[in-house]
Design a protein around this motif. Sequence first.
Motif, PDB file in Angstrom:
ATOM      1  N   GLU A 108      18.323 -57.034 -34.410  1.00  0.00           N
ATOM      2  CA  GLU A 108      19.649 -56.808 -34.960  1.00  0.00           C
ATOM      3  C   GLU A 108      20.525 -56.100 -33.931  1.00  0.00           C
ATOM      4  O   GLU A 108      20.140 -55.078 -33.377  1.00  0.00           O
ATOM      5  CB  GLU A 108      19.534 -55.965 -36.221  1.00  0.00           C
TER       6      GLU A 108
ATOM      7  N   SER B  35      23.987 -54.009 -33.024  1.00  0.00           N
ATOM      8  CA  SER B  35      24.934 -53.152 -33.741  1.00  0.00           C
ATOM      9  C   SER B  35      25.937 -52.539 -32.771  1.00  0.00           C
ATOM     10  O   SER B  35      25.624 -52.246 -31.622  1.00  0.00           O
ATOM     11  CB  SER B  35      24.226 -52.063 -34.533  1.00  0.00           C
TER      12      SER B  35
ATOM     13  N   GLY C 127      26.129 -61.073 -40.442  1.00  0.00           N
ATOM     14  CA  GLY C 127      25.845 -59.663 -40.678  1.00  0.00           C
ATOM     15  C   GLY C 127      26.852 -59.033 -41.619  1.00  0.00           C
ATOM     16  O   GLY C 127      27.393 -59.699 -42.503  1.00  0.00           O
TER      17      GLY C 127
ATOM     18  N   LYS D 249      26.761 -54.772 -37.871  1.00  0.00           N
ATOM     19  CA  LYS D 249      25.443 -55.287 -37.477  1.00  0.00           C
ATOM     20  C   LYS D 249      25.355 -56.775 -37.774  1.00  0.00           C
ATOM     21  O   LYS D 249      25.958 -57.253 -38.725  1.00  0.00           O
ATOM     22  CB  LYS D 249      24.340 -54.581 -38.279  1.00  0.00           C
ATOM     23  N   TRP D 250      24.579 -57.465 -36.953  1.00  0.00           N
ATOM     24  CA  TRP D 250      24.293 -58.886 -37.186  1.00  0.00           C
ATOM     25  C   TRP D 250      23.021 -59.260 -36.435  1.00  0.00           C
ATOM     26  O   TRP D 250      22.621 -58.589 -35.486  1.00  0.00           O
ATOM     27  CB  TRP D 250      25.479 -59.760 -36.788  1.00  0.00           C
ATOM     28  N   PRO D 251      22.351 -60.346 -36.878  1.00  0.00           N
ATOM     29  CA  PRO D 251      21.115 -60.767 -36.209  1.00  0.00           C
ATOM     30  C   PRO D 251      21.402 -61.214 -34.763  1.00  0.00           C
ATOM     31  O   PRO D 251      22.439 -61.832 -34.499  1.00  0.00           O
ATOM     32  CB  PRO D 251      20.637 -61.966 -37.033  1.00  0.00           C
ATOM     33  N   THR D 252      20.468 -60.879 -33.880  1.00  0.00           N
ATOM     34  CA  THR D 252      20.651 -61.276 -32.471  1.00  0.00           C
ATOM     35  C   THR D 252      20.296 -62.731 -32.289  1.00  0.00           C
ATOM     36  O   THR D 252      20.681 -63.370 -31.388  1.00  0.00           O
ATOM     37  CB  THR D 252      19.789 -60.416 -31.531  1.00  0.00           C
TER      38      THR D 252
END
Length: 165
Positions: free
Chosen positions: A96, A98, A146, A162-165
Amino acid sequence: MTRLVEDLRSVSLAGSGQLELLLIEVDLSSEVVDMAPTLTLMLEPVGFSLKLDLHPCTARADIGRIRQAILALVDNASRHADPCVLTISTSGVNGEASITVADAGLGLPHDLVRDAFSQFVRGTQSQGGSGLGLAVVRGIARAHGGDVHYEADSGVFAFVMKWPT
């Protein structure tokens, strides 16, 4: 006026799930370093200083939209927080990405926390702005899969995207 129109457009597209992203692999910390001179020019005239707390984080992101979100968060702080050190942090943990923008201002009034990310919501002590900045940030975060949230802890107030990588 151009910024207001673009903010309205972004919120509308994000709300309908149609905000297009150009996703590429980016190093978020490098992007924030590149933005630092512009952010400093925004902050210093209103009494803020900028601190960077950057940890390596490679993520798939639309860097234009991420920059738009960072600018909106910094603008929000410069309008609503008392002059202080504004800290921008990046990290990548457990898949994740951020970005955090934190200040030592007054924080959000308790009754505003729930609706702060809604369109046209402004606090009673608002000093300008359209009430779209945080809605734009949420739309960008959600378009990346995210979200964004507000944190308050021991006199430090932060918006964390935040969001998934």
